[in-house]
Design a protein around this motif. Structure first.
Motif, PDB file in Angstrom:
ATOM      1  N   ILE A   1       0.833  -1.205   0.000  1.00  0.00           N
ATOM      2  CA  ILE A   1       0.000   0.000   0.000  1.00  0.00           C
ATOM      3  C   ILE A   1       0.862   1.247   0.000  1.00  0.00           C
ATOM      4  O   ILE A   1       0.612   2.202  -0.740  1.00  0.00           O
ATOM      5  CB  ILE A   1      -0.941  -0.002   1.216  1.00  0.00           C
ATOM      6  CG1 ILE A   1      -1.898  -1.194   1.143  1.00  0.00           C
ATOM      7  CG2 ILE A   1      -1.738   1.297   1.288  1.00  0.00           C
ATOM      8  CD1 ILE A   1      -2.773  -1.332   2.366  1.00  0.00           C
ATOM      9  N   SER A   2       1.900   1.260   0.826  1.00  0.00           N
ATOM     10  CA  SER A   2       2.737   2.455   0.934  1.00  0.00           C
ATOM     11  C   SER A   2       3.530   2.719  -0.336  1.00  0.00           C
ATOM     12  O   SER A   2       3.835   3.863  -0.652  1.00  0.00           O
ATOM     13  CB  SER A   2       3.687   2.317   2.124  1.00  0.00           C
ATOM     14  OG  SER A   2       4.566   1.212   1.919  1.00  0.00           O
TER      15      SER A   2
ATOM     16  N   SER B   1       2.535   1.731  -3.475  1.00  0.00           N
ATOM     17  CA  SER B   1       1.709   1.763  -4.680  1.00  0.00           C
ATOM     18  C   SER B   1       1.627   3.152  -5.271  1.00  0.00           C
ATOM     19  O   SER B   1       1.618   3.331  -6.483  1.00  0.00           O
ATOM     20  CB  SER B   1       0.304   1.256  -4.362  1.00  0.00           C
ATOM     21  OG  SER B   1      -0.296   2.066  -3.351  1.00  0.00           O
ATOM     22  N   SER B   2       1.593   4.169  -4.418  1.00  0.00           N
ATOM     23  CA  SER B   2       1.496   5.526  -4.936  1.00  0.00           C
ATOM     24  C   SER B   2       2.799   6.006  -5.539  1.00  0.00           C
ATOM     25  O   SER B   2       2.817   6.963  -6.305  1.00  0.00           O
ATOM     26  CB  SER B   2       1.074   6.473  -3.803  1.00  0.00           C
ATOM     27  OG  SER B   2       2.023   6.440  -2.762  1.00  0.00           O
TER      28      SER B   2
ATOM     29  N   GLU C   1      -5.722   7.306  -7.642  1.00  0.00           N
ATOM     30  CA  GLU C   1      -4.653   7.508  -6.667  1.00  0.00           C
ATOM     31  C   GLU C   1      -5.038   8.520  -5.596  1.00  0.00           C
ATOM     32  O   GLU C   1      -4.623   8.400  -4.442  1.00  0.00           O
ATOM     33  CB  GLU C   1      -3.378   7.971  -7.381  1.00  0.00           C
ATOM     34  CG  GLU C   1      -2.750   6.915  -8.265  1.00  0.00           C
ATOM     35  CD  GLU C   1      -2.299   5.700  -7.474  1.00  0.00           C
ATOM     36  OE1 GLU C   1      -1.940   5.868  -6.280  1.00  0.00           O
ATOM     37  OE2 GLU C   1      -2.315   4.584  -8.028  1.00  0.00           O
TER      38      GLU C   1
ATOM     39  N   LYS D   1      -6.840   6.679  -2.930  1.00  0.00           N
ATOM     40  CA  LYS D   1      -5.931   5.832  -2.155  1.00  0.00           C
ATOM     41  C   LYS D   1      -5.095   6.636  -1.179  1.00  0.00           C
ATOM     42  O   LYS D   1      -4.854   6.225  -0.043  1.00  0.00           O
ATOM     43  CB  LYS D   1      -5.009   5.056  -3.096  1.00  0.00           C
ATOM     44  CG  LYS D   1      -5.705   3.999  -3.934  1.00  0.00           C
ATOM     45  CD  LYS D   1      -4.673   3.268  -4.791  1.00  0.00           C
ATOM     46  CE  LYS D   1      -5.319   2.186  -5.624  1.00  0.00           C
ATOM     47  NZ  LYS D   1      -4.330   1.459  -6.461  1.00  0.00           N
ATOM     48  N   ASN D   2      -4.635   7.821  -1.633  1.00  0.00           N
ATOM     49  CA  ASN D   2      -3.761   8.625  -0.786  1.00  0.00           C
ATOM     50  C   ASN D   2      -4.464   9.121   0.475  1.00  0.00           C
ATOM     51  O   ASN D   2      -3.814   9.391   1.488  1.00  0.00           O
ATOM     52  CB  ASN D   2      -3.221   9.816  -1.577  1.00  0.00           C
ATOM     53  CG  ASN D   2      -2.254   9.373  -2.668  1.00  0.00           C
ATOM     54  OD1 ASN D   2      -1.604   8.335  -2.548  1.00  0.00           O
ATOM     55  ND2 ASN D   2      -2.167  10.141  -3.744  1.00  0.00           N
TER      56      ASN D   2
ATOM     57  N   LYS E   1      -4.341   6.039   2.749  1.00  0.00           N
ATOM     58  CA  LYS E   1      -3.133   5.226   2.659  1.00  0.00           C
ATOM     59  C   LYS E   1      -2.419   5.116   4.001  1.00  0.00           C
ATOM     60  O   LYS E   1      -1.990   4.022   4.408  1.00  0.00           O
ATOM     61  CB  LYS E   1      -2.183   5.822   1.610  1.00  0.00           C
ATOM     62  CG  LYS E   1      -0.917   4.987   1.419  1.00  0.00           C
ATOM     63  CD  LYS E   1       0.052   5.658   0.453  1.00  0.00           C
ATOM     64  CE  LYS E   1       0.673   6.886   1.086  1.00  0.00           C
ATOM     65  NZ  LYS E   1       1.755   7.440   0.236  1.00  0.00           N
ATOM     66  N   GLU E   2      -2.295   6.208   4.717  1.00  0.00           N
ATOM     67  CA  GLU E   2      -1.529   6.200   5.960  1.00  0.00           C
ATOM     68  C   GLU E   2      -2.175   5.295   7.005  1.00  0.00           C
ATOM     69  O   GLU E   2      -1.504   4.484   7.650  1.00  0.00           O
ATOM     70  CB  GLU E   2      -1.408   7.619   6.500  1.00  0.00           C
ATOM     71  CG  GLU E   2      -0.562   7.715   7.761  1.00  0.00           C
ATOM     72  CD  GLU E   2      -0.409   9.148   8.238  1.00  0.00           C
ATOM     73  OE1 GLU E   2       0.178   9.340   9.313  1.00  0.00           O
ATOM     74  OE2 GLU E   2      -0.897  10.060   7.531  1.00  0.00           O
TER      75      GLU E   2
ATOM     76  N   THR F   1      -4.521   2.819   6.575  1.00  0.00           N
ATOM     77  CA  THR F   1      -4.569   1.406   6.178  1.00  0.00           C
ATOM     78  C   THR F   1      -3.191   0.763   6.247  1.00  0.00           C
ATOM     79  O   THR F   1      -3.057  -0.407   6.623  1.00  0.00           O
ATOM     80  CB  THR F   1      -5.140   1.271   4.761  1.00  0.00           C
ATOM     81  OG1 THR F   1      -4.400   2.119   3.857  1.00  0.00           O
ATOM     82  CG2 THR F   1      -6.605   1.647   4.722  1.00  0.00           C
ATOM     83  N   THR F   2      -2.165   1.513   5.884  1.00  0.00           N
ATOM     84  CA  THR F   2      -0.804   0.992   5.980  1.00  0.00           C
ATOM     85  C   THR F   2      -0.446   0.679   7.427  1.00  0.00           C
ATOM     86  O   THR F   2       0.116  -0.387   7.731  1.00  0.00           O
ATOM     87  CB  THR F   2       0.201   1.998   5.396  1.00  0.00           C
ATOM     88  OG1 THR F   2      -0.104   2.231   4.019  1.00  0.00           O
ATOM     89  CG2 THR F   2       1.619   1.470   5.503  1.00  0.00           C
TER      90      THR F   2
END
Length: 476
Positions: free
Chosen positions: A239-240, A242-243, A322, A325-326, A329-330, A332-333
């Protein structure tokens, strides 16, 4: 023309047969090489298999002495063959399996032999005419009753082999007594040789390179948790990264590993059943809580099911934008990585049999991240976004939330196991020293950053700022 075609066919068959015969040595050599490679692989995967084979040979050699030495043969006669048969059917890979089968066979033989002798004398007292009828009735009743009892789950799990031996022994003793005069002597010899064979199996299994089923169950449960922990850590890194356009293969490489967790129920139940027969050994004392391992294994498989669903979104064809996701992202990671670390710490605590104190911190961090994610989803950042684009992200967030709940339940079960099995609390000193170091570091940071600005917003859009140099109003 017909004669020529027939001769041509015969020549072709002869040529094919000759070629097959000439290639036969090469095929045999290739087959031998394949068997040698397979043998090496089986022995290399688990060297205990080679040792077990040697132990079986040793046990059979010992019981065969009843035939080699005349004094022993005179005492037991042909019944000595029952000792060899007992070793063949009773000797298993682990101590628990061998001990369970040996006790089942010994107790069933003793009980069925006594009942068989009693049935024979009771039937013989009724006369020659009614004796076979009464014996047939006894055989029918015990076979019907014993077979039906085998369907009970508790009996099926632990005493199924004993019930089979009970049926067999009762029939052999009671029916043989109809033709054999000295039935008590025959039953005594068979019982003695069976007990001797079972005793040899148990002694060799325990004192010659023992294989403990409980220890295998202990390691299996810990390894399954560790596999899930590695996957979740890899998924968090996925996840971290992917962006950033970086493809991580950590989660993909652990796919086969975590898949094995889904199919571990049967192995765990079998090992737990065998472990209950084993005496106390090493760190596993008498009446060790083996049932708790089954509970932990069940929760681990529930978590593995959610991990399997989570893995489907790694290579999913439906890709979310994206920018969506961003946003999460923090959180979920952090949820994925902290859950993975918690599972790995729990696995390590089971392996070392120490209290899982450090795992509780990772569980707390994962729960905090889950609460932050829930607040973020409630905020409604996705109201102006296409619903189809939000579904994959929402699904991953929901599955991760369920995984955090599963990890918390696993942690509670491991803590319960640590309490029941009296795990060592050596980790307490390490954790307290770490906590003191962390507190000292934070205090140094507080003193270094003691100068701060406090901004107060009042009505009328008036802003007042003041610089305070004291530590009393410091807020962390």
């Amino acid at each position: 023309m017909e004669i020529g075609s027939v001769s041509h066919e015969k020549a072709g068959c002869f040529t094919n047969g000759l070629m097959w015969f000439m290639s036969l040595p090469g095929k045999l050599f290739a087959k031998l090489v394949e068997i040698a490679k397979q043998t090496k692989k089986i022995g290399k995967d688990d060297p205990r298999r080679v040792i077990h084979s040697l132990k079986v040979g040793l046990a059979l050699t010992l019981v065969s002495l009843f035939y080699y030495f005349q004094p022993l043969y005179n005492s037991f006669g042909v019944s000595a063959m029952w000792a060899i048969m007992t070793v063949v059917v009773v000797f298993e890979f682990s101590v628990g399996a061998t001990l369970g089968k040996g006790l089942n066979r010994g107790m069933a033989t003793l009980l069925a032999g006594a009942l068989g002798v009693g049935a024979h004398y009771l039937a013989s007292a009724t006369g020659k005419v009614a004796e076979p009828i009464l014996l047939a009735l006894f055989v029918f009743l015990q076979a019907f009753t014993s077979t039906f009892i085998r369907f009970f789950p508790q009996v099926k799990a632990r005493y199924d082999y004993g019930m089979l031996i009970f049926i067999l022994t009762f029939c052999l003793v009671s029916i043989s007594g109809f033709r054999v005069g000295e039935i008590v002597d025959m039953a005594h010899k068979r019982l003695s040789t069976i007990l001797i064979g079972a005793s040899v199996c148990v002694i060799v299994s325990i004192f010659v390179c023992p294989v403990w089923a409980g220890e295998d169950l202990h390691k299996l449960v810990a390894q399954n948790m560790e596999k899930l922990g590695k996957f979740l850590e890899g998924f968090g890194e996925e996840i971290s990264k992917s962006s950033e356009g970086v493809e991580s293969k950590d989660a993909k490489t652990t796919l086969i590993e975590y898949k094995s967790v889904l199919n571990s129920k049967n192995a765990e139940e079998i090992l737990a059943n065998f472990a209950r027969w084993e005496p106390g050994h090493g760190q596993f004392k008498y009446r060790h809580p083996w049932k708790q391992y089954l509970k932990i294994g069940s929760l681990t498989r529930q978590c593995a099911c959610r991990v399997d669903a989570l893995n489907g979104y790694i290579n999913s064809e439906i890709k979310a934008p994206e920018e969506i996701k961003n946003i999460i992202k923090e959180t979920t990671t952090k949820m994925s990585i902290e859950s993975g670390k918690a599972l790995k710490e729990l696995a390590r605590s089971i392996k070392t049999m120490t209290c899982p104190l450090s795992a509780n911190k990772h569980v707390s961090n994962a729960k905090t991240a889950a609460k932050n994610l829930k607040s973020l989803l409630i905020s409604g950042f996705w109201e102006d976004i296409n619903l189809l684009e939000v579904i994959p992200v929402a699904a991953v967030a929901s599955i991760l939330t369920d995984i955090v709940i599963c990890v918390e339940e696993i942690a509670e079960s491991v803590n319960e196991l640590a309490s029941l099995a009296h795990f060592s609390s050596k980790e307490t000193k390490v954790d307290s020293s770490k906590e003191s170091n962390i507190e000292a570091t934070q205090s140094r940071k507080i003193h270094a950053c003691s100068q701060h600005v406090v901004i107060t917003i009042q009505e009328g859009a008036q802003v007042q700022s003041s610089v305070q140099l004291t530590d009393q109003n410091m807020k962390l």
